[in-house]
Design a protein around this motif. Structure first.
Motif, short mmCIF file in Angstrom:
data_model
loop_
_atom_site.label_atom_id
_atom_site.label_comp_id
_atom_site.label_asym_id
_atom_site.label_seq_id
_atom_site.Cartn_x
_atom_site.Cartn_y
_atom_site.Cartn_z
N PRO A 48 1.06 -0.87 0.51
CA PRO A 48 0.33 0.46 0.21
C PRO A 48 0.73 1.20 -0.04
O PRO A 48 0.54 1.88 -0.75
CB PRO A 48 -0.18 0.24 1.15
CG PRO A 48 -0.73 -1.52 1.36
CD PRO A 48 0.60 -2.19 1.50
N TYR A 49 2.00 1.01 1.13
CA TYR A 49 2.85 2.24 0.45
C TYR A 49 3.54 2.80 -0.91
O TYR A 49 3.61 3.38 -1.11
CB TYR A 49 4.16 2.64 1.52
CG TYR A 49 3.58 2.15 3.44
CD1 TYR A 49 2.03 3.54 3.22
CD2 TYR A 49 4.02 1.19 3.72
CE1 TYR A 49 2.38 2.83 4.91
CE2 TYR A 49 3.55 0.92 5.37
CZ TYR A 49 2.83 2.00 6.11
OH TYR A 49 2.27 1.99 7.56
N ALA A 50 3.99 1.67 -1.53
CA ALA A 50 4.20 2.07 -2.83
C ALA A 50 3.17 2.67 -3.46
O ALA A 50 3.38 2.94 -4.22
CB ALA A 50 4.66 0.58 -3.46
N LEU A 51 1.70 1.82 -3.44
CA LEU A 51 1.47 2.33 -4.30
C LEU A 51 0.17 3.39 -4.57
O LEU A 51 0.28 4.80 -5.14
CB LEU A 51 -0.15 1.21 -4.17
CG LEU A 51 -0.33 -0.33 -5.06
CD1 LEU A 51 -1.94 -1.17 -4.26
CD2 LEU A 51 0.49 -0.18 -6.55
N TRP A 52 -0.16 3.98 -2.98
CA TRP A 52 0.00 5.70 -2.77
C TRP A 52 1.34 6.07 -1.87
O TRP A 52 0.62 7.05 -0.90
CB TRP A 52 -1.47 5.01 -1.27
CG TRP A 52 -2.56 3.94 -1.77
CD1 TRP A 52 -3.26 5.21 -2.91
CD2 TRP A 52 -2.70 2.76 -2.17
NE1 TRP A 52 -5.03 4.49 -3.25
CE2 TRP A 52 -4.64 2.98 -2.67
CE3 TRP A 52 -2.55 2.44 -1.43
CZ2 TRP A 52 -5.25 2.10 -2.89
CZ3 TRP A 52 -3.67 0.59 -1.84
CH2 TRP A 52 -4.45 1.34 -2.08
N SER A 53 2.18 6.43 -2.86
CA SER A 53 3.51 6.90 -2.23
C SER A 53 3.71 8.45 -2.05
O SER A 53 3.72 8.87 -1.47
CB SER A 53 4.72 6.75 -2.85
OG SER A 53 4.49 6.75 -3.63
N ALA A 54 2.58 8.57 -2.83
CA ALA A 54 1.94 10.48 -2.70
C ALA A 54 1.10 11.26 -1.26
O ALA A 54 1.45 11.98 -1.79
CB ALA A 54 0.70 10.53 -4.23
N TYR A 55 0.08 10.19 -0.60
CA TYR A 55 -0.39 10.36 0.92
C TYR A 55 0.99 10.49 1.45
O TYR A 55 0.72 10.36 3.30
CB TYR A 55 -0.81 9.16 0.58
CG TYR A 55 -2.34 9.32 -0.10
CD1 TYR A 55 -3.13 10.63 -0.39
CD2 TYR A 55 -2.44 8.04 -1.45
CE1 TYR A 55 -3.77 10.80 -0.79
CE2 TYR A 55 -3.83 8.77 -1.94
CZ TYR A 55 -4.24 10.03 -2.04
OH TYR A 55 -5.39 9.87 -2.31
N ILE A 56 2.61 9.82 1.09
CA ILE A 56 3.08 10.18 2.64
C ILE A 56 4.15 11.10 2.07
O ILE A 56 5.41 11.68 1.24
CB ILE A 56 4.04 8.41 2.58
CG1 ILE A 56 3.18 7.58 2.60
CG2 ILE A 56 5.56 9.00 3.05
CD1 ILE A 56 3.74 6.38 2.07
N GLU A 57 4.43 12.09 3.21
CA GLU A 57 4.99 13.64 2.99
C GLU A 57 6.83 12.86 3.12
O GLU A 57 6.84 12.46 3.22
CB GLU A 57 4.52 14.49 3.60
CG GLU A 57 2.90 14.98 3.17
CD GLU A 57 3.26 15.63 4.33
OE1 GLU A 57 4.03 16.93 4.87
OE2 GLU A 57 1.58 16.68 4.60
N GLY A 58 7.58 13.35 1.86
CA GLY A 58 9.07 13.11 2.62
C GLY A 58 9.03 12.07 1.46
O GLY A 58 9.90 11.58 0.95
N PHE A 59 7.78 11.44 1.14
CA PHE A 59 8.26 10.37 0.03
C PHE A 59 8.97 10.28 -0.93
O PHE A 59 8.24 11.09 -2.20
CB PHE A 59 6.92 9.16 0.02
CG PHE A 59 7.26 7.61 -1.18
CD1 PHE A 59 7.58 6.53 0.12
CD2 PHE A 59 7.85 7.43 -1.94
CE1 PHE A 59 7.42 5.21 -0.85
CE2 PHE A 59 7.62 5.98 -2.72
CZ PHE A 59 7.53 5.14 -2.16
N PRO A 60 9.95 9.95 -1.68
CA PRO A 60 10.88 10.37 -3.09
C PRO A 60 10.16 9.90 -4.23
O PRO A 60 9.66 9.03 -4.48
CB PRO A 60 12.01 9.80 -2.89
CG PRO A 60 12.29 9.22 -1.87
CD PRO A 60 10.92 8.60 -0.54
#
Length: 122
Positions: A48-60
């Motif tokens: 889920p973190y890979a799929l919705w990485s736009a919702y993680i601030e600081g994610f490259p």
């Protein structure tokens, strides 16, 4: 079907005991099962973190999928071990997933200590 409150309480207690004690480590005797279940939780949260990485601030942000997966794997490892560097933090519904993963990680880390202590006491 109506269950008396005492019986319902016993069912809930037995389920929680099974979920936290027997399922992950067979009551502190099976470190392999605990390790594999920990990996399953970490990999399961990576997706889920890979799929919705736009919702993680600081994610490259990148379109290179192996790099995105590696970055997504880093975040659950840090969260599961409750290390929490703070370089990435989720927003929206991923906050709940991160909190659940951190709670699971804390319980599993305690179980690892219990398994090791039990092995040493034999």
């Amino acid at each position: 079907m109506y269950l008396p409150q005492a019986k319902l309480k016993a069912y809930v207690h037995n389920f929680i005991e099974w979920l936290l004690g027997d399922l992950p480590s067979e009551y502190g005797t099976n470190w392999v099962r605990l390790f594999l279940l920990s990996l399953l939780v970490i990999i399961g949260n990576t997706v889920p973190y890979a799929l919705w990485s736009a919702y993680i601030e600081g994610f490259p942000q990148t379109f290179n999928y192996p790099i995105r997966f590696a970055n997504a794997l880093y975040y659950p490892l840090v969260t599961f071990t409750t290390l929490g560097y703070g370089d990435m933090h989720p927003t929206g519904w991923l906050k709940a997933l991160s909190a659940l993963e951190a709670l699971t990680g804390a319980v599993f880390m305690a179980l690892i200590v219990a398994v090791i202590a039990r092995k040493w006491m034999r």
